[in-house]
Design an enzyme around this catalytic site. Structure first.
Site, mmCIF file in Angstrom:
data_model
loop_
_atom_site.group_PDB
_atom_site.id
_atom_site.type_symbol
_atom_site.label_atom_id
_atom_site.label_comp_id
_atom_site.label_asym_id
_atom_site.label_seq_id
_atom_site.Cartn_x
_atom_site.Cartn_y
_atom_site.Cartn_z
ATOM 1 N N ARG A 136 -8.467 -1.158 2.012
ATOM 2 C CA ARG A 136 -7.727 0.048 1.599
ATOM 3 C C ARG A 136 -6.241 -0.032 1.964
ATOM 4 N NH1 ARG A 136 -11.582 -0.420 -0.580
ATOM 5 N NH2 ARG A 136 -13.362 0.972 -0.818
ATOM 6 N N SER B 98 -13.775 9.810 -1.250
ATOM 7 C CA SER B 98 -14.059 9.556 0.169
ATOM 8 C C SER B 98 -12.863 9.975 1.012
ATOM 9 C CB SER B 98 -14.352 8.070 0.400
ATOM 10 O OG SER B 98 -15.506 7.675 -0.310
ATOM 11 N N GLU C 185 -8.612 8.291 4.567
ATOM 12 C CA GLU C 185 -8.302 7.388 3.456
ATOM 13 C C GLU C 185 -7.349 8.058 2.474
ATOM 14 O OE1 GLU C 185 -10.980 5.792 -0.187
ATOM 15 O OE2 GLU C 185 -11.597 5.057 1.776
#
EC number: 1.3.1.98
Length: 310
Positions: free
Chosen positions: A171, A223, A293
């Site tokens: 990520r 998420s 995130e």
């Protein structure tokens, strides 16, 4: 104002004092002073020149599928790339502008018998956002198919970065480290072999799994937390007994604890309080600090949890 006059002179589309909740998948967020819609790279560069000359705050976004916008909104210009959406396929290479929906690019690739982007057919972000955060699912990531990109630096120079230049990790990409703006990206895919599951079938299977496991009926930002090493954020949150926990109309999904959903007119501060409570609870129970995130836009009253604040 100078910025506004400049946009009008260049015939660049913009909105003034509009709520950002209408442009985010979370359906949360206060007003932005400006929301600007460049249609191509030249317009994007002109807009950035104008914001720099005008001295106003600015932020570039894509589809706003992975962001939480403050209830206070954003006192400046939100530049959204979603109208920069041209892409082309040449044999097994796909070149796509930053505002293309990665799901559309992936679906086209699958329909053409190209494999590698099946995981992205259900991702609601843009190519720019997908590369920026090295988006991934089902054991695949953007870095697996990334070939090169054209980026813009702070001085408005355009240059090319290859895969090794991007410093991809979980990520994460170089775009997060430096003030670089992705303009377009090229992906190198593989032709499916006769013995392979057809790419479109695999993509449809992944989408079916998403529908079964994710709370897609509610607005969300996907998420909320990154996957901690050796574990899953959703499992830790569930094991902490937080499924269904809510603050106002922001709720940890009962279907998938890795998601926070908007049950209706939730506030950004509700979400921040829920994030803080989740981080604190999981840390106190398991000693794991969950890292968000999603990206945050604007100013918030509620902090993120830190170990020192325990």
């Amino acid at each position: 104002m100078k910025f506004e006059r400049g946009l009008e002179k260049l015939n660049i589309e913009f909105l003034k004092d509009k709520p950002l909740k209408d442009f985010t998948t979370f359906k949360i967020g206060g007003k932005a002073r400006y929301i600007v819609f460049p249609k191509n790279i030249d317009e994007l560069i002109e807009i950035i020149k104008l914001v720099k000359e005008s001295g106003i705050n600015w932020r570039i976004v894509g589809n706003c599928s992975n962001v939480l916008v403050s209830d206070k909104g954003f006192d400046g210009a939100i530049i959204t790339t979603t109208k920069m959406d041209f892409f082309k396929t040449e044999e097994n290479l796909i070149e796509a502008e930053c505002g293309c929906m990665i799901s559309q690019v992936a679906r086209k690739a699958c329909e053409n018998g190209l494999k590698g982007l099946e995981f992205a057919v259900g991702i609601p972000g843009t190519v720019g956002g997908a590369v920026y955060m090295n988006a991934g699912a089902y054991d695949s990531e953007i870095k697996d198919v990334f070939e090169c990109a054209e980026v813009l630096d702070e001085d408005l120079n355009i240059f090319k970065l290859g895969k090794s230049d991007m410093r991809f990790s979980y990520r994460h990409s170089r775009l997060k480290e430096e003030k670089l703006i992705l303009l377009k990206a090229t992906f190198r895919l593989q032709y499916a072999r006769e013995e392979d599951v057809p790419p479109i079938e695999k993509a449809n299977e992944y989408n079916q799994r998403r529908r079964e496991k994710q709370p897609l009926q509610y607005p969300s930002a996907g998420s909320i937390f990154k996957r901690p090493p050796g574990n899953f954020a959703g499992k830790l949150i569930e094991d902490a007994g937080l499924k269904g926990y809510r603050v106002g109309n922001a709720c940890i999904s009962g279907k998938h604890a890795g998601f926070i959903v908007n049950l209706g007119d939730a506030l950004a501060e509700d979400v921040r309080k829920l994030i803080y409570h989740t981080q604190k609870s999981v840390y106190e129970k398991f000693g794991v600090l969950l890292e968000p995130e999603i990206e945050f836009i604007g100013e918030f009253e509620t902090p993120l949890f830190e170990m020192s604040t325990k």
